[in-house]
Design a protein around this motif. Sequence first.
Motif, mmCIF file in Angstrom:
data_model
loop_
_atom_site.group_PDB
_atom_site.id
_atom_site.type_symbol
_atom_site.label_atom_id
_atom_site.label_comp_id
_atom_site.label_asym_id
_atom_site.label_seq_id
_atom_site.Cartn_x
_atom_site.Cartn_y
_atom_site.Cartn_z
ATOM 1 N N HIS A 122 0.820 -1.210 0.000
ATOM 2 C CA HIS A 122 0.000 0.000 0.000
ATOM 3 C C HIS A 122 0.858 1.265 0.000
ATOM 4 O O HIS A 122 0.626 2.196 -0.783
ATOM 5 C CB HIS A 122 -0.920 -0.032 1.217
ATOM 6 N N LEU A 123 1.874 1.304 0.858
ATOM 7 C CA LEU A 123 2.736 2.492 0.918
ATOM 8 C C LEU A 123 3.564 2.645 -0.348
ATOM 9 O O LEU A 123 3.795 3.763 -0.823
ATOM 10 C CB LEU A 123 3.642 2.418 2.145
ATOM 11 N N TRP A 124 4.025 1.546 -0.920
ATOM 12 C CA TRP A 124 4.735 1.633 -2.197
ATOM 13 C C TRP A 124 3.816 2.228 -3.266
ATOM 14 O O TRP A 124 4.233 3.079 -4.046
ATOM 15 C CB TRP A 124 5.192 0.244 -2.639
ATOM 16 N N ALA A 125 2.565 1.779 -3.269
ATOM 17 C CA ALA A 125 1.624 2.276 -4.262
ATOM 18 C C ALA A 125 1.329 3.758 -4.062
ATOM 19 O O ALA A 125 1.217 4.520 -5.035
ATOM 20 C CB ALA A 125 0.322 1.465 -4.200
ATOM 21 N N ILE A 126 1.223 4.190 -2.798
ATOM 22 C CA ILE A 126 0.934 5.600 -2.522
ATOM 23 C C ILE A 126 1.997 6.517 -3.113
ATOM 24 O O ILE A 126 1.707 7.479 -3.835
ATOM 25 C CB ILE A 126 0.827 5.830 -1.000
ATOM 26 N N ILE A 127 3.249 6.219 -2.800
ATOM 27 C CA ILE A 127 4.319 7.101 -3.253
ATOM 28 C C ILE A 127 4.521 6.985 -4.760
ATOM 29 O O ILE A 127 4.738 7.983 -5.451
ATOM 30 C CB ILE A 127 5.610 6.792 -2.478
#
Length: 507
Positions: free
Chosen positions: A408-413
């Motif tokens: 999820h965090l990889w996708a956000i950035i």
Amino acid sequence: MPTTETSPPASHRPGGRADASTSPAAASSAAPAPAASPAGARMAPRDKLILLLLCAAQFIIALDFSILNVALPVLGRDLGMGQADLQWAVTAFALPSGGFLLLSGRIADLFGRRRLFLIGLALFTAASVLAALAWSPAVFLAGRALQGLGAAIIVPTGMSLLTTTFAEGPQRERALGISGTLLSLGFTIGMVLGGVMTDALGWRSTMGLLSVAGVAVLVAAPMLLTESRHPARPRLDLPGAITVTGGLLALIYALSTAAQQGFGRPDVPVGLVVGGVLLAAFVRVESRAKQPLVSLPMLRRRSVAWGNLAGLTTFAMMSAVIFLLTLYLQEVLGLSALWTGLLFGVQGAVSALAGLVAPRVIGRFGARRTLVTGLLLQAGCTASLLGLGTGTGGWLALIAVSCGSLGHLWAIIAYGVTATSGVPDDQQGLATGLVTSSQQVGITLGIPLLSAVASAHIATLRADGSGFAEATLGGIKLGLGLDAALVAVVALLVAAGLRTVRAARRG
């Protein structure tokens, strides 16, 4: 502190609302931005303080989205709210925070971003005090609604001030990455704090925490922020504001009511239809407006469109996963608010680590691969939650949601980088504004959408004779399955769409 009543240059332009109609010629005549550091250079100490301040404001809003989730049963008993009415503790905040987002951004562009940011902070802080002191359900829900309105003002103005301060390039990417990471972390940490504080001090302490944090940001903001606004003072796109605000309000109301009482109520399908019609009218209005709230030509850029679709999906679906798991841990496994919060604390730690690692992953493998990988990882981990049971499942929930948060965090950035790449300098503000809107609309719509699906299935299973725990688990699994499927489908669509973009650029 003296203020500069000017707009930043086009490469710095924030928010994207009022700038949608600005021509390149007009953009080139704009006055310099206040103290933006050169792209690629280290942040000056003052810039770091501004980033800290603006991220703190966004973080507080993210906290408010989730801090009451684990406290709802205790809150309901204290205020005398029935089980069917507890959802309104969430909905009363979600309605104004999602419905007035775009309108607030445009008003800020017209009358001053700093000024409206401070107004939003003051409103949010006062509303938090009112909610903390609430002596009846009506007073509490009024405080939550005013909190939501304050959030709808703070989020777009805060992002506009962030992009005003940091020039396009490495500094802005870093600032946006930190902001997006903290937005997601705030949602998770809110669950942790909600559980711990409710167990130790009572649910009112959660609203008290928001009040104290709001005061701290409100005191520091005037000393650090300078004013900016659109130099041409464009007209307010009133038809666009009415249709998008009304459409979002109708849609959120319908989904929240369905989650609370099922799809059988007449106002649910009416709300869905009205919301759909108004949002369709908004698109038509924006296509003809001279000074639109949202730049539709910008959305025709494939990297912008696919990037924002990914961002909308990852925020909506992960917030829904956390909400459904909270329901599972408390209603099915019978965990206390404290233990539920502590479990999500592990996820928060993994998310913080993922946010630190993500820029390096993007630097090595590229934003497209990182984005698609992150979405697929999130989808796979969510799908693994279909193995949850009525007697056991706490460890599976912990491992799956933590690993899913990594993706999820990889996708956000990665989606923030994707949605702003390949965009001309004079349109970067428009692209950044869409990134902000995707984040907030996703968080606002995700929970009521899948909560409505889960609640409808729970009601069906209960009617067929299933026990409470079995029916609740069945509804939760349906919501999680739909969540995983949507993220996986979007990941494949984004992979294909962005591959086409890359091939076209090479050609």
